[in-house]
Design an enzyme around this catalytic site. Structure first.
Site, PDB file in Angstrom:
ATOM      1  N   ASP A 155     -40.534   8.555  38.990  1.00  0.00           N
ATOM      2  CA  ASP A 155     -39.236   9.260  38.829  1.00  0.00           C
ATOM      3  C   ASP A 155     -39.458  10.793  39.373  1.00  0.00           C
ATOM      4  OD1 ASP A 155     -40.619   9.368  36.538  1.00  0.00           O
ATOM      5  OD2 ASP A 155     -39.018   9.157  35.283  1.00  0.00           O
ATOM      6  N   LYS A 203     -45.325   3.956  36.795  1.00  0.00           N
ATOM      7  CA  LYS A 203     -44.573   4.254  35.941  1.00  0.00           C
ATOM      8  C   LYS A 203     -45.247   3.994  34.536  1.00  0.00           C
ATOM      9  CE  LYS A 203     -40.247   5.497  34.110  1.00  0.00           C
ATOM     10  NZ  LYS A 203     -40.016   6.916  33.862  1.00  0.00           N
ATOM     11  N   TYR A 235     -41.714  -7.296  43.853  1.00  0.00           N
ATOM     12  CA  TYR A 235     -41.555  -7.280  45.289  1.00  0.00           C
ATOM     13  C   TYR A 235     -42.039  -8.694  45.858  1.00  0.00           C
ATOM     14  CZ  TYR A 235     -39.738  -5.450  49.574  1.00  0.00           C
ATOM     15  OH  TYR A 235     -38.798  -5.436  50.664  1.00  0.00           O
TER      16      TYR A 235
END
Ligand code: NAD
Length: 366
Positions: A225, A191, A124
């Protein structure tokens, strides 16, 4: 005591909702001096930059700002004002409470989560290299040699920096925030199974710092996820979430969905001694100037500002007034009515005035 606050109205619906928050903060009876500054489209017209130095300096001087959403122009040379503000003022922590309110239709009841998003690095941060540029091709050659990975020669590249310094800072902030707000659990989201060095560092940092808080807070971590699925199935299993920047951006909107939408999701960007308050939502350009959109998210960002400066009674009073108006469901904007075409929906200004009126009658205990 007069408090100076930098006031950035923003673009699109920004001015309407920022003025709504300002109206409510003034109605608390506390004395504010609003230092009006430009950012976004208005600033481009006047200063040829979306984020003039004088706006940044005003926030540095006042150490307190409230900001309407700002449009990020697509396909121009200007990058996001929001990203630049957070980076240049080192507003490293983004705090976004997600709480259900009676009267707001939402898939769940009694959701009460806090998102703590790292604000300065990760994908980002916008460190990007365009497809086809000579510099990008040079990087691709280096990356191919170093990693032995196939990368198409016409690929665009984004860099994902995750540092030990920024991870420690945000994770410690999340744990301290959890303690001071009487929370029970902090869940770090990552992740790390795929991005072993970047997200792996974030996860290891959370586990290491979590040990310092053993006995006082539950510390756990989840793959991003899996966390998305669990949040939409069992949001009550979560309490405080701490995330790197991009996952924080995405899960903020997901969690806003859990509580009834962007219209009721407030936020704060906090750094060392400086804080800037703004809604999670953007500038929704198609509603510009229509006196239509929901001011609640910006007004609740104002509630966060009041708590931040220690004005807890005023904060509770404004929060209670917002809750009363939402619960009654009469003087509310179109998005809060059972049907979006409901002719009894009121405008942004009318909902704001209803909240101001309720502040005079609500009772609060602090
Ligand atoms: P958005 O949040 O502006 O709007 C998406 C949709 O959400 C709107 O069309 C509307 O239906 C609904 N919505 C948003 N705010 C609402 C409100 N207060 N009341 C009722 N409904 C509301 O997202 P977008 O369309 O993806 O972004 C528009 C612009 O805003 C882009 O330029 C984007 O970069 C910018 N943006 C700015 C910020 C910020 O300044 N912090 C945050 C997000 C997006």
């Amino acid at each position: 005591m007069l408090r100076r606050v930098t006031f950035i109205a923003g673009d699109g619906i920004g001015p309407e909702v920022a003025w709504a928050a300002r109206r409510c903060l003034d109605a608390t009876g506390l004395a504010f001096h609003w230092d009006e500054r430009l950012a976004g489209e208005g600033a481009i017209k006047k200063f040829n930059t979306p984020l003039p130095e004088e706006t940044l300096q005003s926030v540095r001087d006042n150490r307190l700002a409230i900001k309407g959403p700002v449009t990020t122009p697509i396909g121009t040379g200007f990058r996001s004002v929001n990203v630049a503000l957070r980076k240049q003022l080192n507003l490293f922590a983004c705090v976004r409470p997600c709480r259900t309110y009676a009267g707001v239709r939402s898939p769940f009841q009694n959701v009460d989560l806090i998102i703590v998003r790292e604000n300065t690095e990760d994908l980002y941060a916008g460190i990007e290299f365009a497809s086809g540029d000579a510099g990008t091709k040079e990087l691709i050659t280096i990356f191919r040699e170093r990693t032995k990975q196939p990368i198409e020669s016409d690929a665009a590249i984004s860099i994902k920096p995750i540092s030990k310094t920024a991870s420690e800072r945000i994770i410690r902030f999340a744990f301290e925030y959890a303690l001071s707000h009487h929370r029970k659990k902090v869940t770090a989201i990552h992740k790390a199974n795929i991005m072993k060095f970047t997200d792996g560092l974030f996860m290891e940092t959370a586990r290491r710092i979590g040990k310092e808080y053993e006995g006082r807070l539950i510390c756990e971590d989840r793959l991003v996820d899996a966390a998305c699925m669990q949040l939409v199935l069992r949001p009550h299993d979560f309490d405080v979430l701490v995330l790197p920047n991009l996952y924080g951006d995405i899960l903020s909107d997901l969690c806003a969905g859990l509580i009834g939408g962007l219209g009721v999701a407030p936020g704060a960007n906090i750094g060392d001694g400086v804080a800037l308050f703004e809604a999670v939502h953007g500038s929704a350009p198609k509603y510009t100037g229509l006196n239509k959109v929901n001011p609640t998210a910006m007004i609740l960002s104002g509630v966060m500002l009041l708590h931040h400066i220690g004005e807890h009674e005023a904060a509770e009073r404004l929060d209670a007034a917002v809750q009363a108006v939402l619960r009654e469901g009469k003087d509310v904007t179109y998005d809060l009515k059972p049907e979006r075409t409901d002719p009894t929906a009121v405008g942004t200004k009318e909902m704001t005035e209803a909240i101001v009126a309720r502040m005079k009658t609500v009772k609060v205990r602090v």
